[in-house]
Design an enzyme around this catalytic site. Structure first.
Site, PDB file in Angstrom:
ATOM      1  N   THR A 100       0.817  -1.218   0.000  1.00 33.58           N
ATOM      2  CA  THR A 100       0.000   0.000   0.000  1.00 33.58           C
ATOM      3  C   THR A 100       0.844   1.259   0.000  1.00 33.58           C
ATOM      4  OG1 THR A 100      -0.132  -0.104   2.425  1.00 33.58           O
ATOM      5  CG2 THR A 100      -1.889  -1.170   1.172  1.00 33.58           C
ATOM      6  N   CYS A 101       2.082   1.176   0.479  1.00 34.93           N
ATOM      7  CA  CYS A 101       2.921   2.375   0.480  1.00 34.93           C
ATOM      8  C   CYS A 101       3.342   2.773  -0.930  1.00 34.93           C
ATOM      9  CB  CYS A 101       4.160   2.151   1.343  1.00 34.93           C
ATOM     10  SG  CYS A 101       3.780   1.748   3.062  1.00 34.93           S
ATOM     11  N   PHE A 102       3.359   1.806  -1.866  1.00 34.34           N
ATOM     12  CA  PHE A 102       3.831   2.078  -3.225  1.00 34.34           C
ATOM     13  C   PHE A 102       2.750   1.814  -4.272  1.00 34.34           C
ATOM     14  CE2 PHE A 102       7.229   0.189  -0.588  1.00 34.34           C
ATOM     15  CZ  PHE A 102       7.997   1.326  -0.403  1.00 34.34           C
TER      16      PHE A 102
END
EC number: 2.3.2.26
Length: 922
Positions: A889-891
């Protein structure tokens, strides 16, 4: 392991306390099982200090095994309280028990090492005291010497004097205690004279917050002759005075000198003398000879006879007075020691809080500051008026002068403040004279500009400054922010915002002009309406400011006011609401502007933005849930939320609304989306815009139609008897509210029905929610000033907070990148086929699985945010066909294994979307 001795080191704890390790193991509670779950914790109360354990999820057999360190004395009583933590109500007491350390030490031979105690928990109710369970604790790490309990080996008597009353803990005084001759004043004041007799193995006399008044002359002991003198700060001194009150454990070594001391008349006869006692030195030290004032010492026999006549057991005021006159008649006038009298007067002054008076081995008096753990030879004085002592985040003590609004590290005294005021007064007079001389015929330009300022003074807490390029900006000390806009004109309803690239400035004379940074030109004409600041008139200038420019301006304000470092938020998915509430409300509002680092307990995911997005999404779904009675749906067919008037049923509802206000402001500040939005009238109230009757249509159609009917029809012909009063029902309770003063007696007519409609509209939006709305806006304003939202309307604010819900499939495909796949790979073709065949709800779930949120920014997939800015949706080839899809989810990245068929890809994707919860590390 802590070992106590009669002269224990008190450098770490000025009150002579010892450390005890208390391990709270478990409890067995007699209570009904709670199907909704509860959290049990234990409080340990030691002399008013409370220490808590962690919360256990078990409701009947909680286990903690938590070790707590407490500071105790041998006379301390430990109190254990078991509490049940509730989310929306006050915590409930389940039972309590106590342990008397003095009895425990006697039972266990003065050693508490791994001592296990089974405590019976009890609770007082209307039927009496009921047993509610058992609590298991372990005491460890405390060993007390025998002298610290009995304080002497041969005589177990301990005398404790409190407020002038003698309390004997271990029976009557022993016959072996030292005989003491004393003269009692009118208030029971101890004016004692130590004799030359020396008795070994004698008990100590403790004086506690009162006058030292023994009930008999034989209740005070002398110190052994061979006892070594204590050192300052290394061991307890002989004479201790805390806050001006004496705690004399034993006389000094001078007590062995032969002779009878002379008693000060002031100490003997003053009825208002405090509890401070100073041991009198021998006569040979008091009586001195000098050239100007010669004092001849008396013989030993004469002194002894005088002492017998003075110090009889029957010490009335008349006899003691005559005795002292007889003693003084033996001496020339002025032979009383002035040093002794001066020290007596000094000791009657109360020491400041946290200070203690001690003596070193040489008999010199020094003072200990337990607040800063420092010593000084000078007697501390109380703080001057207007001063305050504070401690910063690094535990450093500093002092605040509220008179001049300044701070200093040095402790102020009356003399230093007086000297500084004199110096400052002289300096101000000199500077004023020099300034008056230098600017005799000049006028201050700043003063002239302030007087000619057409907008008047700035609001409280605001300051006007000029940067190095002569640009005027404004500082808001209330929220610690800066801005270019003048707060006196900001948000005015009759003044629209400037076009993009324009700025308002003022000349030295206070005349307003406009700067166009696009063309680097200036003009006196207002670009919004063409009117000049100098000459009136001029054509209207049309302009349009887009939502993107407003959003960019808001992001600039957020970035320029962001703070360095990060703030950790450690939460559990099971108790997400309560954990987030406790941690956010415990932080300073400006700390919430730091970068967020969210940790889900039990999950190893690292937060580079994805965990924070999911935290905002999940928590917003939780706090805005109508089940908690804080919010309600705006209408039957409108699933937007508004504040519930019945939220007052929760005693802490205002704290929760303040927390929600902070949380919503954090979402805007950090550019994150929430799950459910508010109604449009609620956004208008956040923007301080006037609510109209048209806004009622979206939240209460029936109420809106009723007011429209009243407006469009003649109510007098219909015979409607309506008054300026309305009834409201909350939780079955009906209350009446007057729309205006005396409204219950004012009839609505055709002439005043417009006023009635306006008042009814205003009441409908604010009924029963004024305090809740204020708490919400106060919490919001602590993180994001409401002035930053002045350019937006309610629909734009909703898009900023909730994002876009509709998914454009073509935009999604156009802004997707591939790794180890190509656009023509069969797995990619199958993936887009799966997205096309599913409905919008599954697409949202897939989007949340990959990005952490199911909402899109205004620019669609092209503006998806990653860990370091915009980052497009990515599909990467990873693993084997037996693996499940994974997301980062961070990328915004989806790890899609090379599945061999469309059915396999569809099955694995649906399983991952619907069943997966939590984060991990590769």
């Amino acid at each position: 392991m802590a070992t106590a001795s009669p002269r224990s080191d008190t450098s770490n704890n000025h009150s002579g306390r010892l450390q005890l390790q208390v391990t709270v193991s478990s409890a067995k509670l007699k209570r009904k099982k709670n199907w909704f779950g509860t959290a049990i914790y234990t409080e340990v109360v030691v002399d008013g200090e409370i220490t808590k354990t962690a919360k256990s999820s078990s409701s009947s057999n909680p286990k903690w095994d938590e070790q707590l360190t407490v500071n105790v004395t041998p006379q301390t009583t430990l109190e254990f309280q078991v509490w049940s933590h509730r989310t929306l109500k006050a915590d409930a007491l389940l039972g309590k028990a106590t342990i008397d350390l003095k009895q425990a030490l006697l039972i266990h031979n003065r050693k508490l090492e791994r001592v296990k105690e089974q405590l019976k928990l009890s609770l007082e109710n209307k039927n009496g005291i009921a047993q509610t369970g058992e609590l298991t604790v372990v005491l460890d790490g405390l060993v007390i010497e025998q002298e610290n309990i009995t304080n002497c080996s041969s005589s177990p008597t301990i005398e404790i004097q409190e407020n002038g009353d003698a309390l004997h803990e271990n029976g009557e005084p022993s016959a072996r205690t030292t005989a003491r001759l004393a003269v009692e004043g009118t208030n029971g004041i101890d004016n004692h004279v130590p004799t030359s007799t020396l008795v070994q193995n004698s008990c100590c006399s403790y004086v506690v917050n009162g006058d030292n008044t023994p009930s008999s002359p034989s209740q005070v002991a002398a110190r052994p002759k061979n006892t070594p003198a204590p050192k300052p700060l290394a061991s307890e001194p002989a004479d201790d005075t805390v806050n001006g009150e004496s705690s004399s454990f034993a006389p000094t070594d001078n007590a062995s000198v032969t002779g009878t001391p002379v008693v000060s008349e002031e100490n003997a006869l003053s009825p208002n003398c405090t509890s401070t006692t100073v041991e009198d030195p021998p006569v040979q030290e008091i009586l001195t000879s000098s050239e100007n004032n010669e004092c001849i010492p008396s013989t030993s026999a004469e002194l002894e006879s005088e002492a017998r006549s003075i110090l009889e057991p029957d010490t009335s005021n008349s006899r003691s007075s005559s005795a002292f006159e007889a003693a003084k008649s033996r001496q020339p006038d002025g032979c009383m020691d002035p040093v002794r009298q001066q020290s007596g007067n000094a000791n009657t002054e109360t020491l400041p809080s946290g200070w203690e008076q001690r003596k070193d081995p040489h008999g010199r008096t020094y003072y200990v500051d337990h607040n800063t753990r420092t010593t000084t030879w000078e007697r501390p004085q109380p703080l001057p008026p207007g001063w305050e002592r504070r401690v910063d985040d690094r535990r450093r003590v500093y002092y605040v002068d509220h008179n001049t609004r300044t701070t200093t590290w040095q402790r102020p005294t009356m003399e230093s403040v007086r000297n500084f005021e004199q110096w400052q007064s002289q300096r101000n007079q000199l500077q004023g004279a020099m300034q008056q001389f230098n600017q005799r015929y000049l006028y201050s330009a700043s003063m002239l500009a302030a007087e000619n300022d057409p907008y008047g003074p700035l609001p409280p807490g605001w300051e006007k400054r000029v940067d190095s390029t002569d640009r005027v900006y404004f500082v808001n000390h209330n929220t610690k922010t800066t801005q270019w806009e003048d707060p006196r004109t900001q948000g005015l309803q009759n003044e629209e915002p400037l076009p993009e690239g324009w700025e308002i400035r003022y000349t030295r004379e206070g005349v307003r002009y406009f700067v166009d940074h696009n063309t680097r030109t200036t003009t006196f004409k207002d670009p919004r309406n063409g009117k000049s600041s100098v000459t009136k008139g001029g054509p209207q200038i049309a302009y349009e400011r887009g939502f993107r420019w407003k959003l960019a301006h808001f992001r600039y304000l957020c970035q320029s006011n962001a703070l360095p470092s990060h703030v950790k938020i450690n939460v559990s998915r099971q108790t997400l609401f309560e954990d987030s509430f406790q941690q956010i409300m415990a932080l300073k509002p400006y700390d919430l502007r730091r970068r967020l680092y969210v940790i889900f307990r039990g999950e190893e995911g690292l937060d580079y933005g994805g965990l924070a997005r999911e935290w905002f999404f999940l928590l917003s779904h939780e706090v805005l849930n109508p089940m908690y009675c804080l919010f309600e749906y705006a209408g039957k067919n409108n699933y937007c939320l508004q504040i519930n008037p019945a939220s007052t049923i929760n005693p802490d509802h205002l704290s929760y609304f303040c927390f929600i206000g902070r949380f919503i402001a954090m979402a805007l500040f950090h550019g994150k989306f929430i799950d459910t939005g508010f109604s449009l009238p609620f956004y208008k109230r956040m923007l301080s815009k006037k609510l109209t009757i048209k806004d009622l249509e979206s939240i209460d159609t029936e109420f809106y139609n009723s007011l429209i009917w009243i407006r469009d029809n003649n109510i007098e012909e219909c015979g409607l008897e309506m008054y300026f009063s309305v009834d409201m029902e909350i939780l079955g309770k009906v209350t009446s509210h007057d729309l205006k003063l005396g409204g219950s007696n004012i009839l609505v007519t055709e002439e005043n029905k417009d006023e009635y409609i306006g008042l009814m509209t205003e009441w409908r939006f604010s009924r029963g929610v004024q305090e809740q709305t204020k708490a919400f806006l106060d919490g919001f304003n602590e993180v994001v000033p409401l002035q930053w939202l002045q350019y937006f309307d309610e629909k734009e604010l909703e898009v900023m907070l909730c994002g876009m819900q509709e998914v454009d499939l073509a935009d999604w495909q156009r802004n997707t990148v591939y790794r180890h796949y190509t656009r023509n790979s069969k797995q990619i073709i199958w993936f887009w086929q799966f997205v096309k065949e599913t409905d919008n709800e599954v697409r949202m779930r897939l989007l949340q699985f990959v990005t952490g949120t199911c909402r899109l920014p205004l620019g669609g997939f092209a503006e998806l945010m990653g860990s370091n800015g915009p980052q497009k949706f990515c599909i990467e080839k990873v693993g084997k066909d037996t693996w499940l899809p994974r997301s980062h989810t961070c990328f915004n990245r989806l790890d899609l294994p090379p599945y061999k068929s469309y059915e396999q890809l569809k099955e694995k994707l649906l399983f991952a979307i619907e069943e997966t919860e939590g984060f991990g590390q590769e």
